[in-house]
Scaffold this active site. Structure first.
Site, PDB file in Angstrom:
ATOM      1  N   CYS A 408     -24.580  10.377 -22.239  1.00 49.04           N
ATOM      2  CA  CYS A 408     -23.325  11.041 -22.611  1.00 49.04           C
ATOM      3  C   CYS A 408     -23.559  12.479 -23.039  1.00 49.04           C
ATOM      4  CB  CYS A 408     -22.622  10.267 -23.728  1.00 49.04           C
ATOM      5  SG  CYS A 408     -21.713   8.831 -23.116  1.00 49.04           S
ATOM      6  N   LYS A 411     -22.507  15.238 -20.642  1.00 49.42           N
ATOM      7  CA  LYS A 411     -21.108  15.528 -20.334  1.00 49.42           C
ATOM      8  C   LYS A 411     -20.815  17.009 -20.550  1.00 49.42           C
ATOM      9  CE  LYS A 411     -17.833  12.799 -21.739  1.00 49.42           C
ATOM     10  NZ  LYS A 411     -16.970  11.946 -22.577  1.00 49.42           N
ATOM     11  N   ASP A 438      -5.748  10.643 -21.686  1.00 53.48           N
ATOM     12  CA  ASP A 438      -5.903   9.303 -22.252  1.00 53.48           C
ATOM     13  C   ASP A 438      -7.269   8.735 -21.875  1.00 53.48           C
ATOM     14  OD1 ASP A 438      -3.486   8.419 -23.734  1.00 53.48           O
ATOM     15  OD2 ASP A 438      -2.490   8.995 -21.866  1.00 53.48           O
ATOM     16  N   ASP A 456     -15.576   7.874  -2.642  1.00 54.85           N
ATOM     17  CA  ASP A 456     -16.453   8.715  -1.835  1.00 54.85           C
ATOM     18  C   ASP A 456     -17.041   9.801  -2.717  1.00 54.85           C
ATOM     19  OD1 ASP A 456     -17.542   9.193   0.772  1.00 54.85           O
ATOM     20  OD2 ASP A 456     -15.585   8.633   1.583  1.00 54.85           O
ATOM     21  N   ASP A 617     -12.113   6.061  10.448  1.00 53.96           N
ATOM     22  CA  ASP A 617     -12.435   7.490  10.420  1.00 53.96           C
ATOM     23  C   ASP A 617     -13.898   7.682  10.782  1.00 53.96           C
ATOM     24  OD1 ASP A 617     -13.267   6.320   8.028  1.00 53.96           O
ATOM     25  OD2 ASP A 617     -12.923   8.120   6.836  1.00 53.96           O
TER      26      ASP A 617
END
Length: 761
Positions: A408, A411, A438, A456, A617
């Site tokens: 973390c 981040k 949120d 993806d 695709d």
């Protein structure tokens, strides 16, 4: 971790000669800690010295243009293809048409000049600059002259050196038609001297060359108006012309008028001898757009080229606290004017001469100048010493630990995140109850609809974060379009390269703005996500769509006799591989990006309307890999035809030179399902069958009775290279087989398949 994180943004606006020199020098000696970005509407920039030779037919377009995308790649700079239209000197931003503003710490302008268009009716004329527009006109004009036997009268307004060179170049190219009397070229000038500002002997030699080429000169003919019939002089005389070209005095781009910069009476940016904009230590200007407070200079490329090393030094010196250099324009220089054919007029110190040896001398100088940009290679070596970075750190008050945290701790910081999110456009959704801000997104889905979900992730194939955001969004959304589902929400996983907080915030805002740009176009909302620091920029999206059960299309379900239709051309992987090594031409990259940025949404609807039995695709596994996914579940086989298989311009050249994507070797296992490989192995199509496609097209199995109507609808929807590339063969094989044909028509294949089935029965 990146060894030299970015702390400062230098933004170069315009791809003129001075900025090209700066990029070339930066490639050989970058400044760690400073990030360089070039903004230009063109991916190639013209070298003015060779343009008359290009018009005359002595040079190709590539000979006369600097490939800015490749130059930026060599310099480790970002290339952003966009038009600047405003500068906010207080916010330190450059506004770009159709996309978010770009922030800068240092800004440099080299946006050139355009012919003055204050003459009444000037909108009817073709300006010589920008060169790209004029070159398109010139190509069309040449084709028109070759196909039509009607007479043509061309007028060039402006008798300076540029107008004279253009007149001689056009006359040489159209020499046969001029001597036959079908084409006339008129050179119109308001003064007595042609070319203006040159010594008497030089003017006499140029006039003789113009006359020998059949150019009619109009001295003392000030134009007061341009009409549909031609040009009118101050005394009311009309010169009938079919087309008027403008090579008049230069003026600055109009958008600079609102830039809050000090401008001269013609709108050019006033600079000091250090090339700094008056009153703004962080803004520079060079080339034609710069106006020196000590006195104006002629708008000539020789000055712009000499300003390059000074600007290169001063940009670096501003960041590192060193002394800036003064630009001292040369008082005398050699002027070489091209005379249409392989002859040139040389002028220096009042003396002048003309002849073929002077052309060869000019050609040698020009080719050597261009060679300095084509010889650049992509350096894989480590950056120079970190000392300049340490100076930047001290000047900006930046302190980073030598080891970045994981987990973390990796981040992106909350202030950076809040700053980036605050600048994003507002989004609305009828399904999203809770989203950004949120802990998790909350959606209210219709009871009658199915949730279609896909994920993806991409590494950045381009240096422009806004463009990368668009590409990543389109690539992820394509999986929903392949199912004929309607996108409703998306979440992102964004990785930003280690950098100063301000740089990270800028990149994150651009990245998310590009993502939202495409999501909004498809009525899809960004509902949340996660950000982190890493070694390189990456972006992943989880996308959610809705669909009625009966509207869903899947990879399987193709029928014998169906036509295989491909909505986009192939070649993205090989072009991106070549570009990554600095070997792709800019125009190839531009075509690849245009293909990638074309959404599959419209094609998905067209295929559904024409009764497609199967749809997928074409992405990472290449055409062959994704076709096998369509065939395997139903035990089908297929035949592909090389002739109609669409390719992106440049893909053939890249694949023939061996520029393969790193995923290609793994995709090559699909070749084992080809029955007759020898028929295609000599074709570029062979390697392109397994070329991985980022933002590739859709592949559909459509009933033969509807195939041609389907292709017409695809073409009308913007899929300009959509084509029927093969047919589905009989069932019953334990393993799918793919047969290849060089040419032929899909109707012949369907007839053959029907006869084969009948004989088996």
């Amino acid at each position: 971790m990146q060894e030299h994180p970015n702390y400062q943004d230098i933004v170069l606006v315009g791809g003129g000669h001075t900025h090209a020199i700066v990029l070339q020098m930066w490639a050989m000696n970058p400044l760690p800690g400073a990030r360089l970005t070039l903004v230009s509407p063109q991916i190639q920039t013209a070298y003015s010295g060779m343009l008359p030779g290009m018009v005359a037919g002595h040079y190709s377009l590539d000979d006369t243009h600097i490939d800015l995308a490749r130059l930026c790649r060599a310099a480790g700079a970002r290339f952003i293809q966009a038009c600047a239209h405003h500068i906010d000197v207080k916010a330190h931003t450059v506004s770009l048409l159709g996309r978010p503003p770009l922030e800068y710490d240092l800004l440099s302008l080299d946006v050139g000049a355009t012919p003055v268009r204050e003459l009444p009716g000037s909108e009817l004329a073709i300006p010589i600059k920008p060169i790209g527009h004029f070159y398109n006109f010139w190509q069309k004009l040449q084709r028109h002259v070759q196909k039509n036997r009607t007479s043509l009268r061309l007028g060039i307004v402006g008798g300076g050196a540029g107008g004279c060179e253009l007149a001689m170049a056009m006359a040489h190219s159209l020499e046969e038609q001029i001597y036959s009397g079908r084409v006339q070229i008129h050179l119109i000038h308001g003064a007595d001297e042609i070319p203006q500002g040159y010594p008497f002997l030089a003017r006499k030699l140029v006039a003789r060359e113009l006359d020998s080429l059949g150019v009619e000169i109009h001295h003392n003919w000030p134009v007061s108006e341009i009409t549909e019939q031609g040009v009118r002089s101050n005394n009311g005389e009309l010169l009938n012309l079919d087309q008027v070209l403008l090579s008049t005095n230069a003026c600055a781009p109009p958008w600079l008028a609102d830039s809050q910069l000090a401008l001269d009476d013609k709108g050019f940016v006033v600079v000091d001898r250090k090339l700094r904009a008056q009153g703004h230590q962080e803004i520079f200007a060079a080339g034609d757009v710069a106006s020196f407070s000590a006195g104006p200079l002629p708008k000539a490329g020789v000055y712009a080229v000499r300003q390059g090393p000074v600007l290169f030094h001063n940009l670096r010196a501003t960041l590192t606290g060193q002394l800036l250099k003064n630009y001292r324009p040369q008082k005398r220089f050699l002027s070489l004017l091209a005379c249409g054919g392989k002859r040139a007029v040389a002028v220096r110190n009042g003396l002048a001469a003309v002849g073929a040896p002077l052309w060869r001398w000019k050609d040698h100088i020009d080719r050597n100048f261009m060679q300095r940009f084509s010889d650049l290679s992509i350096s894989m070596e480590e950056m120079p010493s970190a000392q300049p970075r340490e100076i930047l750190n001290q000047r900006q008050g930046i302190s980073l630990a030598s080891m970045r945290c994981n987990g973390c701790g990796a981040k992106v910081g909350p202030e950076v995140l809040r700053g980036a999110l605050a600048k994003l456009p507002i989004q609305q959704s009828e399904y999203l109850l809770r989203g950004l801000g949120d802990d998790a997104a909350v959606m209210d889905l219709p009871a009658s609809q199915l949730l279609v979900q896909s994920s993806d992730q991409l590494r950045a194939p381009v240096a422009d974060p806004w463009l990368f955001g668009r590409l990543a969004a389109l690539h992820a959304l394509s999986d929903l379009f392949a199912m004929h589902a309607r996108p409703v929400s998306a979440q992102v996983l964004a990785t930003l390269p280690t950098a100063a907080e301000e740089i990270t915030q800028r990149d994150l805002q651009q990245l998310l703005a590009g993502t939202i740009y495409e999501l909004n176009r498809h009525h899809c909302v960004l509902s949340g996500g996660h950000t982190a620091e890493g070694a390189e920029m990456q972006l992943g999206l989880t996308v959610n769509g809705l669909a009625e059960r009966e509207q869903l299309l899947e990879k399987c379900g193709a029928h014998t006799g169906d036509c295989l239709i491909l909505s986009k051309p192939l070649g993205i992987g090989t072009i991106l591989a070549a570009e990554g090594m600095g070997e792709a031409k800019g125009r190839w990259l531009q075509k690849a990006l245009e293909t990638m940025l074309h959404s599959n949404a419209a094609a998905s609807g067209v295929f559904a309307q024409h009764g497609a039995h199967a749809l997928t695709d074409v992405t990472g596994f290449g055409l062959l890999g994704h076709l096998l996914e369509m065939l395997k579940p139903d035990g089908l086989s297929a035949t592909l035809i090389a002739e109609p298989l669409p390719l992106i311009p440049g893909a053939r050249q890249c694949i023939e030179r061996g520029w393969l994507s790193s995923l290609q070797p793994q995709n090559a296992s699909a070749y084992s399902f080809v029955e007759n490989p020898r028929e295609w192995q000599s074709l570029p199509h062979w390697a392109l069958l397994t070329d991985p496609q980022t933002c590739g097209g859709l592949l559909a199995a459509v009933p033969a009775s509807k195939a041609e109507a389907c292709v017409r609808a695809l073409l009308q929807s913007g899929c300009s290279q959509a084509a029927i590339i093969g047919v589905i063969n009989t069932r019953g094989n334990p393993q799918p087989k793919i047969r290849l044909r060089r040419d032929g028509h899909w109707r012949q294949l369907i007839t053959h398949n029907s006869e084969a089935e009948h004989s088996q029965v």
